[in-house]
Design an enzyme around this catalytic site. Structure first.
Site, mmCIF file in Angstrom:
data_model
loop_
_atom_site.group_PDB
_atom_site.id
_atom_site.type_symbol
_atom_site.label_atom_id
_atom_site.label_comp_id
_atom_site.label_asym_id
_atom_site.label_seq_id
_atom_site.Cartn_x
_atom_site.Cartn_y
_atom_site.Cartn_z
ATOM 1 C CB CYS A 156 -0.927 0.024 1.206
ATOM 2 S SG CYS A 156 -2.245 -1.175 1.085
HETATM 3 N N1 CO8 Z 1 -19.861 -9.524 8.370
HETATM 4 C C1 CO8 Z 1 -20.357 -9.559 9.626
HETATM 5 N N2 CO8 Z 1 -19.591 -9.720 10.719
HETATM 6 C C2 CO8 Z 1 -18.249 -9.859 10.520
HETATM 7 C C3 CO8 Z 1 -17.674 -9.836 9.233
HETATM 8 C C4 CO8 Z 1 -18.528 -9.663 8.125
HETATM 9 N N3 CO8 Z 1 -18.068 -9.616 6.871
HETATM 10 N N4 CO8 Z 1 -16.345 -9.993 9.359
HETATM 11 C C5 CO8 Z 1 -16.075 -10.116 10.664
HETATM 12 N N5 CO8 Z 1 -17.239 -10.051 11.393
HETATM 13 C C6 CO8 Z 1 -17.409 -10.147 12.838
HETATM 14 C C7 CO8 Z 1 -16.326 -10.993 13.465
HETATM 15 O O1 CO8 Z 1 -16.663 -12.370 13.429
HETATM 16 C C8 CO8 Z 1 -16.269 -10.456 14.885
HETATM 17 O O2 CO8 Z 1 -17.292 -11.044 15.635
HETATM 18 P P1 CO8 Z 1 -17.088 -11.379 17.206
HETATM 19 O O3 CO8 Z 1 -16.847 -10.049 17.863
HETATM 20 O O4 CO8 Z 1 -18.356 -12.047 17.594
HETATM 21 O O5 CO8 Z 1 -15.871 -12.268 17.267
HETATM 22 C C9 CO8 Z 1 -16.619 -8.980 14.708
HETATM 23 O O6 CO8 Z 1 -17.274 -8.864 13.439
HETATM 24 C C10 CO8 Z 1 -15.402 -8.078 14.733
HETATM 25 O O7 CO8 Z 1 -14.407 -8.582 13.804
HETATM 26 P P2 CO8 Z 1 -13.026 -7.871 13.600
HETATM 27 O O8 CO8 Z 1 -12.382 -7.665 14.919
HETATM 28 O O9 CO8 Z 1 -12.247 -8.606 12.533
HETATM 29 O O10 CO8 Z 1 -13.518 -6.473 12.963
HETATM 30 P P3 CO8 Z 1 -12.858 -5.062 13.020
HETATM 31 O O11 CO8 Z 1 -13.754 -4.158 13.739
HETATM 32 O O12 CO8 Z 1 -11.424 -5.101 13.421
HETATM 33 O O13 CO8 Z 1 -12.901 -4.624 11.468
HETATM 34 C C11 CO8 Z 1 -11.387 -4.492 9.583
HETATM 35 C C12 CO8 Z 1 -12.224 -5.403 10.487
HETATM 36 C C13 CO8 Z 1 -12.351 -3.625 8.783
HETATM 37 C C14 CO8 Z 1 -10.595 -5.378 8.635
HETATM 38 C C15 CO8 Z 1 -10.459 -3.607 10.425
HETATM 39 O O14 CO8 Z 1 -9.769 -4.380 11.388
HETATM 40 C C16 CO8 Z 1 -9.435 -2.861 9.603
HETATM 41 O O15 CO8 Z 1 -9.742 -2.146 8.669
HETATM 42 N N6 CO8 Z 1 -8.147 -2.954 9.974
HETATM 43 C C17 CO8 Z 1 -7.060 -2.276 9.282
HETATM 44 C C18 CO8 Z 1 -6.760 -3.016 8.040
HETATM 45 C C19 CO8 Z 1 -5.696 -2.369 7.210
HETATM 46 O O16 CO8 Z 1 -5.475 -1.194 7.206
HETATM 47 N N7 CO8 Z 1 -5.036 -3.184 6.451
HETATM 48 C C20 CO8 Z 1 -4.065 -2.733 5.539
HETATM 49 C C21 CO8 Z 1 -4.049 -3.708 4.445
HETATM 50 S S1 CO8 Z 1 -3.591 -3.020 2.954
HETATM 51 C C22 CO8 Z 1 -2.008 -3.512 2.496
HETATM 52 O O17 CO8 Z 1 -1.013 -2.966 2.837
HETATM 53 C C23 CO8 Z 1 -1.939 -4.714 1.635
HETATM 54 C C24 CO8 Z 1 -1.621 -4.360 0.209
HETATM 55 C C25 CO8 Z 1 -1.995 -5.446 -0.724
HETATM 56 C C26 CO8 Z 1 -3.264 -5.159 -1.420
HETATM 57 C C27 CO8 Z 1 -3.631 -6.030 -2.537
HETATM 58 C C28 CO8 Z 1 -4.285 -7.307 -2.186
HETATM 59 C C29 CO8 Z 1 -5.725 -7.562 -2.532
#
Ligand code: CO8
Length: 371
Positions: A156
Site C-alpha cells: 500500500c
Molecule cells: N460480516 C459480519 N460480521 C463480521 C464480518 C462480516 N463480513 N467480518 C467479521 N465479522 C465479525 C467478526 O466475526 C467479529 O465477531 P465477534 O466479535 O463475535 O468475534 C466482529 O465482526 C469483529 O471482527 P473484527 O475484529 O475482525 O472487525 P474489526 O472491527 O477489526 O474490522 C477491519 C475489520 C475492517 C478489517 C479492520 O480491522 C481494519 O480495517 N483494519 C485495518 C486493516 C488495514 O489497514 N489493512 C491494511 C491492508 S492493505 C495492504 O497494505 C496490503 C496491500 C496489498 C493489497 C492487494 C491485495 C488484494
C-alpha cells in the site's frame, strides 16, 4: 541539485461499481451453497459451517460503501468469486499496463508538456502483472517515453516510495521529469470467499508526474519525503514463484491477501501518527496548520484517529479527505486518488500531506506546498 514538484496527477476508474449489498448477497449465496454441499460433514463436526456477512458490519467497521472492479460478473457470481480477466497474448499490452496508461493520459492532459519530457517511469504497485518484462517498460513503450523504467512493490505504500524515488532522481539530475504509475487490480488477490476481508479492496489506477522545480510551471513543491518499514506478519500474501516448488503441496488460501485486521489497526495508527508529527517537526512545519491530509484509504476509523492525532482536533471531512467510501482500499493508489480529487481549492503557499501505510509494515510521508 534540483528540487522536485508534483506537476500533475491522473486517475483511471474501472467500469464496474459493486455496492456492499451486491457483494454481501454474493458472499451469502456462496455460504448457503457451501453449507448445503457440506451438510453431512457439518452435522458430524468434520467441517465448520460458514457464517454470512453483513452490509451493516462492512460499513460500520470500514466506512466502505462500494468499490470499483475490472470485472463484476465473476466477483458477484457465488460459484466463481473472482474477476474474469482472460489472459492476453504477448503482443497485446497487459491489463495492468493498460490501466496505468489510461491514468497517465489523464495526468498528461493536466500537464503543460508531453511524454517526450519524461525521462523515467516507475510502476509502483502492490501486485505486478508478471516477473518480467516490467510493466513500467510497457507503459514507456505505449507512450513513447525515453529513458528507463522499472517496477517496485511496497504494497500500500508503493506510491509514496515511488514519489520519493522520483524526487531523488530529479535531485541527482538523472531526470527532468519522472512518471510514477500505480495500477491496482486488487480484486485479483482478494479472497472473496473470506468473510473477514471480502469487502476490503477495489481496483483503480493513478499516475503522478514529478518534475524538476526549475522546469515546472505551477504544481506542488515537495517539501520533504520520508520512508519507514518495520517487519510484521500481520498482512501477508505468500503468492510467489517458489510456490510450485514446495514438495509437500500448498494450500491456496495464503496465496491470496490475509491479515490480522485488528492488530494492523492497533499497531499502524500510532506508528504513522508519530512518523507524521516527527517528520513535520524536522521540516519546521506545524502539523496542526496543515490545510489537508490525503491519507492512505484502508479504514475510515483509522484515518479519523490519525487525523485527530496529527491535527490535534477533530478534523473536518474537508481537512481529512475520505474516498474509501466510494473506492474501498485501492492499496497504493488510495492517497493519490484523495490528492487528485481534493486539491483545487489550495492557494499558493498552503501545505498538505500525502501519506501511505500498509503491509511490511511500510509507511511514507510526502509534505507538499502549493506553488
Ligand atoms: N460480516 C459480519 N460480521 C463480521 C464480518 C462480516 N463480513 N467480518 C467479521 N465479522 C465479525 C467478526 O466475526 C467479529 O465477531 P465477534 O466479535 O463475535 O468475534 C466482529 O465482526 C469483529 O471482527 P473484527 O475484529 O475482525 O472487525 P474489526 O472491527 O477489526 O474490522 C477491519 C475489520 C475492517 C478489517 C479492520 O480491522 C481494519 O480495517 N483494519 C485495518 C486493516 C488495514 O489497514 N489493512 C491494511 C491492508 S492493505 C495492504 O497494505 C496490503 C496491500 C496489498 C493489497 C492487494 C491485495 C488484494
Amino acid at each position: 541539485m534540483s528540487a522536485a514538484v508534483i506537476a500533475a496527477t491522473g486517475l483511471f476508474t474501472p467500469p464496474h461499481s459493486v455496492s456492499n449489498a451486491e457483494l454481501v448477497e454474493a458472499f451469502n449465496a456462496y455460504v448457503a451453497l457451501h453449507n448445503d454441499d457440506n451438510a453431512a460433514a457439518i452435522a458430524s463436526g468434520e467441517v465448520a459451517a460458514l457464517i454470512p456477512s453483513s452490509v451493516e458490519f462492512v460499513e460500520k467497521a470500514s466506512g466502505i460503501k462500494s468499490r470499483y472492479v475490472m470485472d463484476k460478473t465473476g466477483v458477484i457470481d457465488p460459484r466463481v468469486m473472482r474477476p474474469n480477466l482472460p489472459e492476453r497474448p504477448n503482443d497485446e499490452i497487459s491489463i495492468l499496463a493498460e490501466i496505468a496508461v489510461a491514468a497517465t493520459r489523464d495526468a498528461l492532459g493536466r500537464w503543460d508538456k508531453g511524454p517526450e519530457r519524461i525521462d523515467a517511469v516507475i510502476c509502483a504497485a502492490s501486485n505486478m502483472q508478471r516477473a518480467y518484462p516490467a510493466m513500467a517498460i510497457e507503459v514507456q513503450q505505449a507512450l513513447s517515453i525515453g529513458g528507463f523504467g522499472f517496477d517496485m512493490n511496497v504494497a500500500c505504500s508503493s506510491a509514496t516510495f515511488g514519489i520519493k524515488t522520483a524526487a531523488d532522481y530529479i535531485a541527482a539530475g538523472d531526470a527532468r521529469a519522472v512518471l510514477v504509475v500505480n495500477p491496482e487490480i486488487t480484486s485479483g488477490h482478494l479472497n472473496f470467499r473470506d468473510r473477514d476481508s471480502h469487502f476490503i479492496f477495489g481496483d483503480v489506477a493513478t499516475a503522478v508526474i514529478i518534475e524538476a522545480a526549475d522546469e515546472a510551471t505551477g504544481g506542488w513543491d515537495i517539501l520533504g519525503t520520508r520512508l519507514k518499514t518495520q517487519f510484521s506478519n500481520n498482512i501477508r500474501n505468500n503468492f510467489g514463484f517458489l510456490n510450485r516448488c514446495a514438495p509437500d503441496g500448498i494450500g491456496a488460501a495464503d496465496k491470496l491477501f490475509v491479515q490480522e485486521g485488528r492488530k494492523v489497526f492497533r499497531e499502524v495508527v500510532p506508528m504513522v501518527a508519530d512518523m507524521i508529527v516527527a517528520h513535520a517537526a524536522d521540516l519546521g512545519l506545524d502539523p496542526t496548520a496543515l490545510k489537508r491530509l490525503w491519507l492512505h484509504q484502508a479504514n475510515i476509523n483509522m484515518n479519523e484517529l490519525i487525523g485527530r492525532r496529527v491535527l490535534g482536533r477533530e478534523p473536518t471531512r474537508e481537512e481529512n479527505v475520505i474516498i474509501l467510501d466510494e473506492f474501498a482500499n485501492t492499496s497504493s493508489a488510495g492517497s493519490i486518488i484523495a490528492f487528485h480529487r481534493a486539491n483545487d481549492d489550495f492557494a499558493s503557499g498552503e501545505t498538505g500531506l500525502i501519506c501511505s501505510f500498509g503491509a511490511g509494515y511500510s509507511a511514507g510521508t510526502v509534505f507538499v506546498r502549493k506553488r
